[in-house]
Write a protein that holds these residues in place. Structure first.
Motif, PDB file in Angstrom:
ATOM      1  N   VAL A 141      10.461   5.289   5.307  1.00  0.00           N
ATOM      2  CA  VAL A 141       9.588   6.320   4.736  1.00  0.00           C
ATOM      3  C   VAL A 141      10.211   6.914   3.477  1.00  0.00           C
ATOM      4  O   VAL A 141       9.525   7.164   2.477  1.00  0.00           O
ATOM      5  CB  VAL A 141       9.290   7.411   5.784  1.00  0.00           C
ATOM      6  N   ALA A 142      11.530   7.109   3.518  1.00  0.00           N
ATOM      7  CA  ALA A 142      12.213   7.644   2.344  1.00  0.00           C
ATOM      8  C   ALA A 142      12.116   6.688   1.156  1.00  0.00           C
ATOM      9  O   ALA A 142      11.969   7.123   0.006  1.00  0.00           O
ATOM     10  CB  ALA A 142      13.681   7.924   2.683  1.00  0.00           C
ATOM     11  N   LYS A 143      12.159   5.393   1.426  1.00  0.00           N
ATOM     12  CA  LYS A 143      12.126   4.398   0.343  1.00  0.00           C
ATOM     13  C   LYS A 143      10.718   4.172  -0.193  1.00  0.00           C
ATOM     14  O   LYS A 143      10.502   4.097  -1.406  1.00  0.00           O
ATOM     15  CB  LYS A 143      12.709   3.072   0.832  1.00  0.00           C
ATOM     16  N   PHE A 144       9.734   4.063   0.724  1.00  0.00           N
ATOM     17  CA  PHE A 144       8.387   3.651   0.315  1.00  0.00           C
ATOM     18  C   PHE A 144       7.336   4.759   0.423  1.00  0.00           C
ATOM     19  O   PHE A 144       6.187   4.554   0.028  1.00  0.00           O
ATOM     20  CB  PHE A 144       7.940   2.446   1.134  1.00  0.00           C
ATOM     21  N   GLY A 145       7.686   5.898   0.992  1.00  0.00           N
ATOM     22  CA  GLY A 145       6.758   7.016   1.023  1.00  0.00           C
ATOM     23  C   GLY A 145       5.975   7.204   2.304  1.00  0.00           C
ATOM     24  O   GLY A 145       5.394   8.258   2.530  1.00  0.00           O
ATOM     25  N   GLY A 146       5.925   6.198   3.155  1.00  0.00           N
ATOM     26  CA  GLY A 146       5.181   6.294   4.403  1.00  0.00           C
ATOM     27  C   GLY A 146       4.937   4.925   4.999  1.00  0.00           C
ATOM     28  O   GLY A 146       5.378   3.913   4.445  1.00  0.00           O
ATOM     29  N   ILE A 147       4.220   4.888   6.120  1.00  0.00           N
ATOM     30  CA  ILE A 147       3.924   3.631   6.824  1.00  0.00           C
ATOM     31  C   ILE A 147       2.424   3.559   7.088  1.00  0.00           C
ATOM     32  O   ILE A 147       1.854   4.466   7.713  1.00  0.00           O
ATOM     33  CB  ILE A 147       4.697   3.530   8.150  1.00  0.00           C
ATOM     34  N   ASP A 148       1.798   2.494   6.615  1.00  0.00           N
ATOM     35  CA  ASP A 148       0.371   2.253   6.845  1.00  0.00           C
ATOM     36  C   ASP A 148       0.122   1.322   8.024  1.00  0.00           C
ATOM     37  O   ASP A 148      -0.906   1.436   8.704  1.00  0.00           O
ATOM     38  CB  ASP A 148      -0.263   1.609   5.606  1.00  0.00           C
ATOM     39  N   LEU A 149       1.031   0.370   8.232  1.00  0.00           N
ATOM     40  CA  LEU A 149       0.827  -0.711   9.188  1.00  0.00           C
ATOM     41  C   LEU A 149       2.083  -0.906  10.036  1.00  0.00           C
ATOM     42  O   LEU A 149       3.201  -0.820   9.520  1.00  0.00           O
ATOM     43  CB  LEU A 149       0.523  -2.023   8.465  1.00  0.00           C
ATOM     44  N   VAL A 150       1.887  -1.182  11.309  1.00  0.00           N
ATOM     45  CA  VAL A 150       2.995  -1.520  12.201  1.00  0.00           C
ATOM     46  C   VAL A 150       2.673  -2.837  12.892  1.00  0.00           C
ATOM     47  O   VAL A 150       1.583  -3.002  13.455  1.00  0.00           O
ATOM     48  CB  VAL A 150       3.233  -0.427  13.262  1.00  0.00           C
ATOM     49  N   LEU A 151       3.611  -3.767  12.837  1.00  0.00           N
ATOM     50  CA  LEU A 151       3.521  -5.009  13.609  1.00  0.00           C
ATOM     51  C   LEU A 151       4.662  -4.983  14.617  1.00  0.00           C
ATOM     52  O   LEU A 151       5.815  -5.259  14.284  1.00  0.00           O
ATOM     53  CB  LEU A 151       3.629  -6.230  12.699  1.00  0.00           C
ATOM     54  N   LYS A 174      -3.515   7.384   8.352  1.00  0.00           N
ATOM     55  CA  LYS A 174      -4.661   6.825   9.079  1.00  0.00           C
ATOM     56  C   LYS A 174      -4.565   5.292   9.105  1.00  0.00           C
ATOM     57  O   LYS A 174      -5.476   4.563   8.703  1.00  0.00           O
ATOM     58  CB  LYS A 174      -5.987   7.284   8.459  1.00  0.00           C
ATOM     59  N   GLY A 175      -3.431   4.841   9.610  1.00  0.00           N
ATOM     60  CA  GLY A 175      -3.089   3.427   9.545  1.00  0.00           C
ATOM     61  C   GLY A 175      -3.511   2.612  10.747  1.00  0.00           C
ATOM     62  O   GLY A 175      -4.435   2.984  11.491  1.00  0.00           O
ATOM     63  N   TYR A 176      -2.796   1.530  10.954  1.00  0.00           N
ATOM     64  CA  TYR A 176      -3.161   0.529  11.971  1.00  0.00           C
ATOM     65  C   TYR A 176      -1.896  -0.009  12.620  1.00  0.00           C
ATOM     66  O   TYR A 176      -0.889  -0.261  11.939  1.00  0.00           O
ATOM     67  CB  TYR A 176      -3.946  -0.608  11.320  1.00  0.00           C
ATOM     68  N   ILE A 177      -1.952  -0.199  13.931  1.00  0.00           N
ATOM     69  CA  ILE A 177      -0.830  -0.721  14.712  1.00  0.00           C
ATOM     70  C   ILE A 177      -1.286  -1.983  15.438  1.00  0.00           C
ATOM     71  O   ILE A 177      -2.288  -1.963  16.162  1.00  0.00           O
ATOM     72  CB  ILE A 177      -0.349   0.314  15.736  1.00  0.00           C
ATOM     73  N   LEU A 178      -0.556  -3.083  15.240  1.00  0.00           N
ATOM     74  CA  LEU A 178      -0.828  -4.337  15.951  1.00  0.00           C
ATOM     75  C   LEU A 178       0.336  -4.613  16.898  1.00  0.00           C
ATOM     76  O   LEU A 178       1.476  -4.800  16.468  1.00  0.00           O
ATOM     77  CB  LEU A 178      -0.999  -5.495  14.973  1.00  0.00           C
ATOM     78  N   GLU A 201      -5.805   7.240  22.508  1.00  0.00           N
ATOM     79  CA  GLU A 201      -5.114   8.470  22.140  1.00  0.00           C
ATOM     80  C   GLU A 201      -5.169   8.778  20.645  1.00  0.00           C
ATOM     81  O   GLU A 201      -5.132   9.953  20.256  1.00  0.00           O
ATOM     82  CB  GLU A 201      -3.648   8.400  22.586  1.00  0.00           C
ATOM     83  N   VAL A 202      -5.229   7.741  19.815  1.00  0.00           N
ATOM     84  CA  VAL A 202      -5.092   7.971  18.370  1.00  0.00           C
ATOM     85  C   VAL A 202      -6.363   7.708  17.572  1.00  0.00           C
ATOM     86  O   VAL A 202      -6.386   7.926  16.360  1.00  0.00           O
ATOM     87  CB  VAL A 202      -3.927   7.135  17.783  1.00  0.00           C
ATOM     88  N   ALA A 203      -7.427   7.271  18.222  1.00  0.00           N
ATOM     89  CA  ALA A 203      -8.661   6.959  17.491  1.00  0.00           C
ATOM     90  C   ALA A 203      -9.179   8.177  16.732  1.00  0.00           C
ATOM     91  O   ALA A 203      -9.601   8.074  15.567  1.00  0.00           O
ATOM     92  CB  ALA A 203      -9.724   6.433  18.448  1.00  0.00           C
ATOM     93  N   HIS A 204      -9.139   9.349  17.360  1.00  0.00           N
ATOM     94  CA  HIS A 204      -9.664  10.551  16.706  1.00  0.00           C
ATOM     95  C   HIS A 204      -8.784  11.003  15.546  1.00  0.00           C
ATOM     96  O   HIS A 204      -9.186  11.862  14.755  1.00  0.00           O
ATOM     97  CB  HIS A 204      -9.816  11.691  17.717  1.00  0.00           C
ATOM     98  N   ARG A 205      -7.602  10.424  15.432  1.00  0.00           N
ATOM     99  CA  ARG A 205      -6.709  10.726  14.314  1.00  0.00           C
ATOM    100  C   ARG A 205      -6.862   9.723  13.171  1.00  0.00           C
ATOM    101  O   ARG A 205      -6.101   9.756  12.206  1.00  0.00           O
ATOM    102  CB  ARG A 205      -5.260  10.757  14.794  1.00  0.00           C
ATOM    103  N   GLY A 206      -7.801   8.806  13.321  1.00  0.00           N
ATOM    104  CA  GLY A 206      -8.050   7.833  12.273  1.00  0.00           C
ATOM    105  C   GLY A 206      -7.177   6.607  12.319  1.00  0.00           C
ATOM    106  O   GLY A 206      -7.162   5.798  11.384  1.00  0.00           O
TER     107      GLY A 206
END
Length: 297
Positions: A76-86, A131-135, A169-174
């Protein structure tokens, strides 16, 4: 058409196999990568190949939540945040429930279930913010049991349902959540089992239809990249695996058992005998990495 360009993805189990090849494919799409694996040398080599502006390599054990949190914070410090998790890190053990090494069985459950929880727990605040995505990588093994692979099958069924709960749990959080289910893919995990055990090869030979076939990594990578772009709920590789999911009640019924049961009295004792000769209930690669996890340098 959804675009991945300028997204940031966290990938566990990134040093080899599906994790490494998916990371390369994502980099070609313009994705920034936080690469996590316990196997430091190939992980660093992959990051160097992709470039410092594209990838950050962090050697960490997914079973260690503080280490995973530190890895996420660095990304997060390097790229600013996380959009996707694999959440891809996973291992397997060999041998019957009666004979498998209990410590190895526990390690499989720890990596395959707790490792996914730790990955998600550490990354989730940033994923929610974006408001990312986790696979989450499960398996055909979540639907279809295989004798001698109890820890792997149980853990993959566990993370499938973990994904189902997390989605609610996280759908309402986008945030969207998917689970990936693959048959045997030509990765180090499968390659090592084939090399170590003639019993594993015999098991594949008696599984019905396409269930015992090994697929190449390429189509799996394509399916993962597509899922990450489109925020898919389910990923099946090959596509016929979807049928096993839909028919899970049949696959695990007495009817489904009929194909495998006649072969168990021959194959399972052979597997236990071969495991005893190996002196380990998992691949040599995993044994070496377990030593790193116990005594990090």
């Amino acid at each position: 058409m959804p675009t991945l360009r300028n997204k940031v993805a966290l990938v566990t189990g990134a040093a080899r196999g599906i994790g490494a090849e998916t990371s390369r494919a994502l980099a070609r799409k313009g994705v920034k990568l936080i690469l996590i694996d316990l196997d430091a040398e190939p992980l660093k080599a992959l990051a160097a190949e992709l470039g410092d502006d594209v990838a950050l390599a962090v050697a960490a054990d997914v079973c260690d939540l503080p280490a995973m949190q530190k890895a996420v914070d660095s990304g997060v410090a390097k790229f600013g945040g996380i959009d996707l998790v694999l959440a891809n890190a996973g291992i397997a053990s060999y041998g019957s429930v009666m004979q498998v090494d209990p410590a190895t069985f526990k390690r499989v459950v720890d990596v395959n279930i707790l490792g996914v929880f730790h990955t998600v727990r550490a990354a989730l605040p940033s994923v929610i913010e974006r408001k990312g995505y986790i696979l989450i990588v499960s398996s055909l093994a979540a639907f279809a049991p295989a004798p001698g692979l109890a820890a792997y099958c149980a853990s993959k069924a566990g993370v499938e349902h973990f994904a189902n709960v997390l989605r609610l749990e996280v759908a309402h959080r986008g945030v969207a959540v998917g689970s990936a289910h693959m048959s045997w893919i030509d990765t180090p995990l499968v390659q090592d089992a084939k090399t170590d055990l003639t019993a594993f090869n015999q098991l594949l030979a008696v599984l019905p239809g396409p269930v015992g076939k090994t697929s190449s990594v390429g189509p799996c990578v394509d399916a993962f990249v597509d899922a990450l772009a489109k925020r898919k709920r389910r990923v099946y590789v090959p596509r016929w695996v979807a049928l096993a999911g839909w028919l899970k009640a049949v696959v695990t019924s007495r009817v489904g058992d009929r194909n495998t049961l006649p072969h168990v009295p021959r194959i399972l004792p052979l597997m236990d005998e071969e495991v005893a000769k190996l002196g380990r209930s998992t691949s040599a690669r995993n044994v070496a990495l377990d030593d790193v996890a116990v005594d990090p340098k």
